[in-house]
Design an enzyme around this catalytic site. Structure first.
Site, PDB file in Angstrom:
ATOM      1  N   PRO A  85     -48.698 -48.668  29.821  1.00 43.36           N
ATOM      2  CA  PRO A  85     -48.651 -47.226  30.048  1.00 43.36           C
ATOM      3  C   PRO A  85     -49.871 -46.669  30.766  1.00 43.36           C
ATOM      4  O   PRO A  85     -50.987 -47.122  30.567  1.00 43.36           O
ATOM      5  CB  PRO A  85     -48.537 -46.639  28.639  1.00 43.36           C
ATOM      6  CG  PRO A  85     -48.946 -47.712  27.708  1.00 43.36           C
ATOM      7  CD  PRO A  85     -48.680 -49.008  28.398  1.00 43.36           C
ATOM      8  N   ASN A  86     -49.591 -45.696  31.600  1.00 45.27           N
ATOM      9  CA  ASN A  86     -50.553 -44.893  32.344  1.00 45.27           C
ATOM     10  C   ASN A  86     -51.195 -45.628  33.512  1.00 45.27           C
ATOM     11  O   ASN A  86     -51.919 -45.020  34.291  1.00 45.27           O
ATOM     12  CB  ASN A  86     -51.630 -44.298  31.422  1.00 45.27           C
ATOM     13  CG  ASN A  86     -51.034 -43.413  30.368  1.00 45.27           C
ATOM     14  OD1 ASN A  86     -50.206 -42.556  30.680  1.00 45.27           O
ATOM     15  ND2 ASN A  86     -51.395 -43.629  29.118  1.00 45.27           N
ATOM     16  N   TYR A 145     -61.882 -46.219  35.270  1.00 43.01           N
ATOM     17  CA  TYR A 145     -60.921 -47.154  35.836  1.00 43.01           C
ATOM     18  C   TYR A 145     -61.040 -47.351  37.344  1.00 43.01           C
ATOM     19  O   TYR A 145     -60.331 -48.185  37.904  1.00 43.01           O
ATOM     20  CB  TYR A 145     -59.496 -46.708  35.487  1.00 43.01           C
ATOM     21  CG  TYR A 145     -59.271 -46.632  34.002  1.00 43.01           C
ATOM     22  CD1 TYR A 145     -59.194 -47.793  33.231  1.00 43.01           C
ATOM     23  CD2 TYR A 145     -59.151 -45.408  33.354  1.00 43.01           C
ATOM     24  CE1 TYR A 145     -59.005 -47.736  31.862  1.00 43.01           C
ATOM     25  CE2 TYR A 145     -58.948 -45.345  31.977  1.00 43.01           C
ATOM     26  CZ  TYR A 145     -58.886 -46.510  31.244  1.00 43.01           C
ATOM     27  OH  TYR A 145     -58.699 -46.443  29.891  1.00 43.01           O
ATOM     28  N   ALA A 177     -52.498 -49.136  26.431  1.00 44.58           N
ATOM     29  CA  ALA A 177     -52.469 -48.584  25.072  1.00 44.58           C
ATOM     30  C   ALA A 177     -51.608 -49.398  24.111  1.00 44.58           C
ATOM     31  O   ALA A 177     -51.791 -49.329  22.898  1.00 44.58           O
ATOM     32  CB  ALA A 177     -51.989 -47.135  25.099  1.00 44.58           C
ATOM     33  N   GLU A 213     -54.824 -61.879  29.412  1.00 43.65           N
ATOM     34  CA  GLU A 213     -54.868 -60.443  29.121  1.00 43.65           C
ATOM     35  C   GLU A 213     -55.987 -59.843  29.952  1.00 43.65           C
ATOM     36  O   GLU A 213     -57.112 -60.347  29.931  1.00 43.65           O
ATOM     37  CB  GLU A 213     -55.126 -60.244  27.630  1.00 43.65           C
ATOM     38  CG  GLU A 213     -55.183 -58.798  27.197  1.00 43.65           C
ATOM     39  CD  GLU A 213     -55.438 -58.646  25.696  1.00 43.65           C
ATOM     40  OE1 GLU A 213     -55.511 -57.488  25.246  1.00 43.65           O
ATOM     41  OE2 GLU A 213     -55.569 -59.663  24.976  1.00 43.65           O
ATOM     42  N   HIS A 220     -58.102 -56.282  31.068  1.00 44.50           N
ATOM     43  CA  HIS A 220     -58.456 -54.871  30.863  1.00 44.50           C
ATOM     44  C   HIS A 220     -59.451 -54.480  31.936  1.00 44.50           C
ATOM     45  O   HIS A 220     -60.427 -55.202  32.172  1.00 44.50           O
ATOM     46  CB  HIS A 220     -59.058 -54.648  29.473  1.00 44.50           C
ATOM     47  CG  HIS A 220     -58.095 -54.933  28.376  1.00 44.50           C
ATOM     48  ND1 HIS A 220     -57.128 -54.027  27.995  1.00 44.50           N
ATOM     49  CD2 HIS A 220     -57.912 -56.024  27.606  1.00 44.50           C
ATOM     50  CE1 HIS A 220     -56.403 -54.554  27.021  1.00 44.50           C
ATOM     51  NE2 HIS A 220     -56.857 -55.777  26.769  1.00 44.50           N
ATOM     52  N   ARG A 231     -66.216 -49.342  24.863  1.00 45.00           N
ATOM     53  CA  ARG A 231     -65.594 -48.024  24.947  1.00 45.00           C
ATOM     54  C   ARG A 231     -66.029 -47.143  23.787  1.00 45.00           C
ATOM     55  O   ARG A 231     -66.560 -47.610  22.786  1.00 45.00           O
ATOM     56  CB  ARG A 231     -64.068 -48.154  24.973  1.00 45.00           C
ATOM     57  CG  ARG A 231     -63.502 -48.853  26.204  1.00 45.00           C
ATOM     58  CD  ARG A 231     -63.710 -48.061  27.490  1.00 45.00           C
ATOM     59  NE  ARG A 231     -63.040 -46.792  27.477  1.00 45.00           N
ATOM     60  CZ  ARG A 231     -61.777 -46.598  27.828  1.00 45.00           C
ATOM     61  NH1 ARG A 231     -61.035 -47.596  28.244  1.00 45.00           N
ATOM     62  NH2 ARG A 231     -61.249 -45.400  27.770  1.00 45.00           N
TER      63      ARG A 231
END
Length: 152
Positions: free
Chosen positions: A12-13, A25, A79, A100, A102, A109
């Protein structure tokens, strides 16, 4: 042998990459990420299937498609990293390497919960905090794993 694929799945997003919180980002778009990944894969004779969805069931469906026969999977669950149990279960069924990714360093964060991806327990490896470059690095890694397997 037919075309061989690396599946790249985005949660998402990420469709708003480039405009969503660019201080975190960056300014590159998801189209930029796809182009970089496609170039890495094609240089090795592979192709990619690149998807993004804000809906968990879409990612589960794509994981089911990639479950058998994929060279590898790159997933940025976004998310869904923190509560996407259906995605976690689908990842467990995959027979290929999974990276994975990110974009931000989830361990630095502002909120502690962001550092606890439930996906990490079932993936081959994780790239976090290298911006969108992490995607191309993940492709490069999967290409090397594939070349080793083909040579063996």
């Amino acid at each position: 042998m037919g075309q061989r694929y690396i599946h790249i799945l985005n949660g998402p997003n990420l469709n708003l990459l480039g405009v969503r919180e660019p201080a975190i980002y960056g300014h590159e778009t998801l189209a930029d990420v796809e182009a970089a990944c496609r170039a890495e894969a094609q240089a090795a004779g592979l192709d990619i299937l690149f998807h993004q969805s804000n809906a968990e069931h879409d990612l589960v469906g794509w994981l089911h498609q990639a479950r058998v026969g994929a060279v590898g999977i790159i997933i940025n669950p976004a998310a869904f990293s923190y509560a996407g149990y259906a995605i976690l279960d689908a990842l467990k069924m995959c027979e290929c390497p999974i990276v994975e990714v990110h974009i931000s360093n989830i361990h630095r964060r502002e909120a502690e919960w962001r550092s606890r991806s439930i996906m990490t327990q079932v993936v081959t490896g994780i790239i976090s905090g290298l911006g969108v470059d992490g995607y191309a690095l993940a492709v490069r890694h999967l290409v090397k794993l594939d070349q080793r397997q083909v040579a063996a």
